[in-house]
Design an enzyme around this catalytic site. Structure first.
Site, mmCIF file in Angstrom:
data_model
loop_
_atom_site.group_PDB
_atom_site.id
_atom_site.type_symbol
_atom_site.label_atom_id
_atom_site.label_comp_id
_atom_site.label_asym_id
_atom_site.label_seq_id
_atom_site.Cartn_x
_atom_site.Cartn_y
_atom_site.Cartn_z
ATOM 1 N N ARG A 3 0.830 -1.194 0.000
ATOM 2 C CA ARG A 3 0.000 0.000 0.000
ATOM 3 C C ARG A 3 0.869 1.250 0.000
ATOM 4 N NH1 ARG A 3 -3.208 -2.147 4.839
ATOM 5 N NH2 ARG A 3 -2.091 -4.038 4.459
ATOM 6 N N ARG A 7 7.452 4.189 -1.275
ATOM 7 C CA ARG A 7 8.015 5.519 -1.059
ATOM 8 C C ARG A 7 9.077 5.597 0.032
ATOM 9 N NH1 ARG A 7 2.726 8.797 -0.521
ATOM 10 N NH2 ARG A 7 2.193 6.832 0.445
ATOM 11 N N ARG A 16 10.916 6.357 -9.706
ATOM 12 C CA ARG A 16 9.733 7.224 -9.810
ATOM 13 C C ARG A 16 10.114 8.519 -10.519
ATOM 14 N NH1 ARG A 16 6.021 10.291 -9.857
ATOM 15 N NH2 ARG A 16 4.478 10.795 -8.254
ATOM 16 N N ASP A 53 -2.191 0.870 -8.895
ATOM 17 C CA ASP A 53 -2.989 1.626 -7.935
ATOM 18 C C ASP A 53 -4.451 1.264 -8.121
ATOM 19 O OD1 ASP A 53 -2.650 3.976 -5.893
ATOM 20 O OD2 ASP A 53 -4.509 4.339 -6.950
ATOM 21 N N TYR A 129 -13.451 8.024 -4.221
ATOM 22 C CA TYR A 129 -12.515 8.888 -4.958
ATOM 23 C C TYR A 129 -13.145 9.397 -6.249
ATOM 24 C CZ TYR A 129 -8.873 7.428 -1.724
ATOM 25 O OH TYR A 129 -8.138 7.210 -0.587
HETATM 26 O O1 CP3 Z 1 2.477 -0.668 -1.967
HETATM 27 C C1 CP3 Z 1 2.596 -0.576 -3.161
HETATM 28 O O2 CP3 Z 1 3.365 0.203 -3.732
HETATM 29 C C2 CP3 Z 1 1.746 -1.502 -3.990
HETATM 30 C C3 CP3 Z 1 0.918 -0.830 -4.955
HETATM 31 C C4 CP3 Z 1 -0.179 0.075 -4.396
HETATM 32 C C5 CP3 Z 1 -0.241 1.480 -4.582
HETATM 33 N N1 CP3 Z 1 -1.448 1.912 -4.143
HETATM 34 C C6 CP3 Z 1 0.813 2.311 -5.195
HETATM 35 C C7 CP3 Z 1 0.843 3.773 -4.904
HETATM 36 C C8 CP3 Z 1 -1.360 -0.311 -3.754
HETATM 37 C C9 CP3 Z 1 -1.763 -1.693 -3.267
HETATM 38 C C10 CP3 Z 1 -2.165 0.867 -3.613
HETATM 39 C C11 CP3 Z 1 -3.521 0.835 -3.032
HETATM 40 C C12 CP3 Z 1 -4.258 2.082 -2.844
HETATM 41 N N2 CP3 Z 1 -4.200 3.242 -3.569
HETATM 42 C C13 CP3 Z 1 -5.289 2.243 -1.882
HETATM 43 C C14 CP3 Z 1 -5.787 1.151 -0.948
HETATM 44 C C15 CP3 Z 1 -4.882 0.890 0.184
HETATM 45 C C16 CP3 Z 1 -4.685 2.057 1.118
HETATM 46 O O3 CP3 Z 1 -3.551 2.522 1.196
HETATM 47 O O4 CP3 Z 1 -5.625 2.454 1.764
HETATM 48 C C17 CP3 Z 1 -5.777 3.554 -2.000
HETATM 49 C C18 CP3 Z 1 -6.846 4.193 -1.137
HETATM 50 C C19 CP3 Z 1 -5.090 4.176 -3.081
HETATM 51 C C20 CP3 Z 1 -5.303 5.543 -3.655
HETATM 52 C C21 CP3 Z 1 -4.072 6.342 -3.563
HETATM 53 N N3 CP3 Z 1 -2.952 6.167 -4.366
HETATM 54 C C22 CP3 Z 1 -3.777 7.398 -2.666
HETATM 55 C C23 CP3 Z 1 -4.731 7.905 -1.611
HETATM 56 C C24 CP3 Z 1 -2.478 7.856 -2.971
HETATM 57 C C25 CP3 Z 1 -1.722 9.005 -2.346
HETATM 58 C C26 CP3 Z 1 -1.199 8.547 -1.022
HETATM 59 C C27 CP3 Z 1 -0.394 9.592 -0.292
HETATM 60 O O5 CP3 Z 1 -0.255 9.394 0.910
HETATM 61 O O6 CP3 Z 1 0.116 10.517 -0.904
HETATM 62 C C28 CP3 Z 1 -1.961 7.048 -4.006
HETATM 63 C C29 CP3 Z 1 -0.620 7.146 -4.633
HETATM 64 C C30 CP3 Z 1 0.220 5.921 -4.650
HETATM 65 N N4 CP3 Z 1 -0.210 4.666 -4.923
HETATM 66 C C31 CP3 Z 1 1.616 5.887 -4.444
HETATM 67 C C32 CP3 Z 1 2.022 4.555 -4.629
HETATM 68 C C33 CP3 Z 1 3.427 4.011 -4.580
HETATM 69 C C34 CP3 Z 1 2.490 7.087 -4.131
HETATM 70 C C35 CP3 Z 1 2.817 7.749 -5.407
HETATM 71 C C36 CP3 Z 1 4.129 8.465 -5.332
HETATM 72 O O7 CP3 Z 1 4.143 9.552 -4.772
HETATM 73 O O8 CP3 Z 1 5.105 7.905 -5.851
#
Ligand code: CP3
Length: 321
Positions: A3, A7, A16, A53, A129
Site C-alpha cells: 500500500r 516511497r 519514480r 494503484d 474517490y
Molecule cells: O504498496 C505498493 O506500492 C503496492 C501498490 C499500491 C499502490 N497503491 C501504489 C501507490 C497499492 C496496493 C495501492 C492501493 C491504494 N491506492 C489504496 C488502498 C490501500 C490504502 O492505502 O488504503 C488507496 C486508497 C489508493 C489511492 C491512492 N494512491 C492514494 C490515496 C495515494 C496518495 C497517497 C499519499 O499518501 O500521498 C496514491 C498514490 C500511490 N499509490 C503511491 C504509490 C506508490 C504514491 C505515489 C508516489 O508519490 O510515488
C-alpha cells in the site's frame, strides 16, 4: 509490506523520478515490474504486491485520473447521475494491458516460493474517490451522493463490481497467485450502509471471480470494519482477512481467525516510532495471532518517512533471527 509502500525506499524514489508521472510508472511494465521486485530483493519478503494503484480502474472506465506531486490522486469528480455519461460501461482492458504484462514479468522473475499478490480497490472505496475527485478526511461527498440518490449510486457500484471482477480475473490469468480487495473507507459506513455498499458488492466480486477462476484466492481488507468484520468474512466468502491496527485483537482472534487466516495488524505508526515501543507492539501482534493461520503485516500502508532501519529491526524480531 504494501500500500503505497515503495516511497520509503530510495530505489523506488529514483525510478519514480525517472519515469515521469505516477501513472507513467504504473503503465511502464518494465519499470513497474522492477518496483514490484525491489522490496523482495532488499528484504526477502514472502510475498510481492503488484505495483499499480486502485485508481487505474476509474482511469480504464474513462475518468480523468492524475497524481499530483504531494497532493495524492486527483480525478474529475462525478457529482451526480449525469457524471456517469462520461464513463464507459465496460472496463477498457487495453488501457490495463501494461498491468497484466507487469504481472507476467514479475512472475517470471520471482522465486517460486514467493507469492505474487494482485489487487483492486473495493467498489465503495473506489467510488469515494470517483465522486469526491480526491481523498477527503471522511469521504463525505460519496456518502452525500448516496443519501441524495441511492439508486444512482447503486448504478455506479454495479459498474465497479463488473469492472473490478474482470480486472481481478485478468490479473489471476496473468499469474497473480492471490488478489486482495482494499476497502480502505469501509469504516465510515453505518451497519446498514456497510451491508449495502461494502459486503454486497464484495460478495458479488468474489462470486464472479470464482466463476471464471475456480478456487481463486481472495483476501478482503475492509479497514475500520470493527465489529462488522466477522459478518463481512462470512457473507463475502473471502479466503482471508486483513486486520487494521484498531481492531480488538481478542475479538479478531476469536471471531475472525477462527474462520479464515488473518493478516495484519501492526500500527504503521509503531513502525515509524521504532525502538522498544515498536518491539512491544510487534510482540502483542504475534502473541495474539501466531497460534493460528497468520501473515504478519502492517495494519495499513507504511508511512513514507519510515526509516529502513526500523523495517530491518521489525523483520529480525518477527523472524526471530
Ligand atoms: O504498496 C505498493 O506500492 C503496492 C501498490 C499500491 C499502490 N497503491 C501504489 C501507490 C497499492 C496496493 C495501492 C492501493 C491504494 N491506492 C489504496 C488502498 C490501500 C490504502 O492505502 O488504503 C488507496 C486508497 C489508493 C489511492 C491512492 N494512491 C492514494 C490515496 C495515494 C496518495 C497517497 C499519499 O499518501 O500521498 C496514491 C498514490 C500511490 N499509490 C503511491 C504509490 C506508490 C504514491 C505515489 C508516489 O508519490 O510515488
Amino acid at each position: 509490506m504494501m500500500r503505497q509502500a515503495g516511497r520509503y525506499l530510495p530505489e523506488y524514489r529514483a525510478l519514480r523520478e525517472k519515469a515521469g508521472s505516477f501513472l507513467d510508472l504504473v503503465f511502464n511494465s518494465e519499470l513497474a515490474a522492477e518496483v514490484t521486485l525491489q522490496p523482495v530483493r532488499r528484504f526477502g519478503f514472502d510475498a510481492a504486491i503488484l505495483f499499480s494503484d486502485i485508481l487505474v480502474v476509474p482511469h480504464a472506465l474513462g475518468q480523468a485520473v492524475t497524481f499530483a506531486a504531494g497532493e495524492g490522486p486527483l480525478l474529475d469528480p462525478i457529482t451526480d447521475r449525469t457524471g456517469f455519461e462520461r464513463l464507459t460501461s465496460e472496463i477498457d482492458h487495453n488501457a490495463l494491458a501494461p498491468v497484466y504484462e507487469t504481472i507476467r514479468r514479475v512472475k517470471a522473475d520471482l522465486p517460486p516460493a514467493v507469492t505474487l499478490l494482485g489487487f483492486c480497490g473495493a467498489p465503495w472505496t473506489v467510488a469515494t474517490y470517483m465522486v469526491a475527485g480526491r481523498g477527503t478526511p471522511n469521504q463525505a461527498p460519496a456518502r452525500m451522493f448516496a443519501y441524495h440518490d441511492a439508486a444512482a449510486f447503486d448504478v455506479l457500484m454495479d459498474v465497479l463490481v463488473e469492472a473490478s471482477a474482470s480486472y481481478l480475473v485478468r490479473q489471476l490469468q496473468a499469474g497473480a497467485d492471490a488478489v486482495q480487495i482494499f476497502d480502505t473507507w469501509a469504516g465510515v459506513l453505518s451497519p446498514d450502509q456497510f451491508a449495502r455498499w461494502c459486503i454486497a458488492p464484495t460478495r458479488r466480486i468474489v462470486t464472479m471471480v470464482r466463476l471464471q477462476v475456480p478456487g481463486a484466492k481472495i483476501i478482503g481488507f475492509p479497514r475500520g470494519a470493527g465489529s462488522q468484520l466477522p459478518r463481512y468474512v462470512a457473507e463475502t466468502g473471502v479466503d482471508a482477512a486483513g486486520l487494521d491496527w484498531m481492531i480488538d485483537r481478542d475479538f479478531a482472534r476469536e471471531r475472525v481467525q477462527s474462520a479464515v487466516p488473518v493478516q495484519g495488524n501492526l500500527d504503521p505508526l509503531a513502525l515509524l516510532a521504532g525502538g522498544t515501543a515498536m518491539d512491544r507492539a510487534i510482540d502483542a501482534v504475534i502473541e495474539a495471532f501466531a497460534g493460528g493461520p497468520f501473515i504478519f503485516n502492517l495494519g495499513h500502508g507504511i508511512l513514507p518517512e519510515t526509516p529502513i532501519a526500523h523495517v530491518e529491526q521489525m523483520l529480525k524480531r518477527v523472524r526471530g533471527s
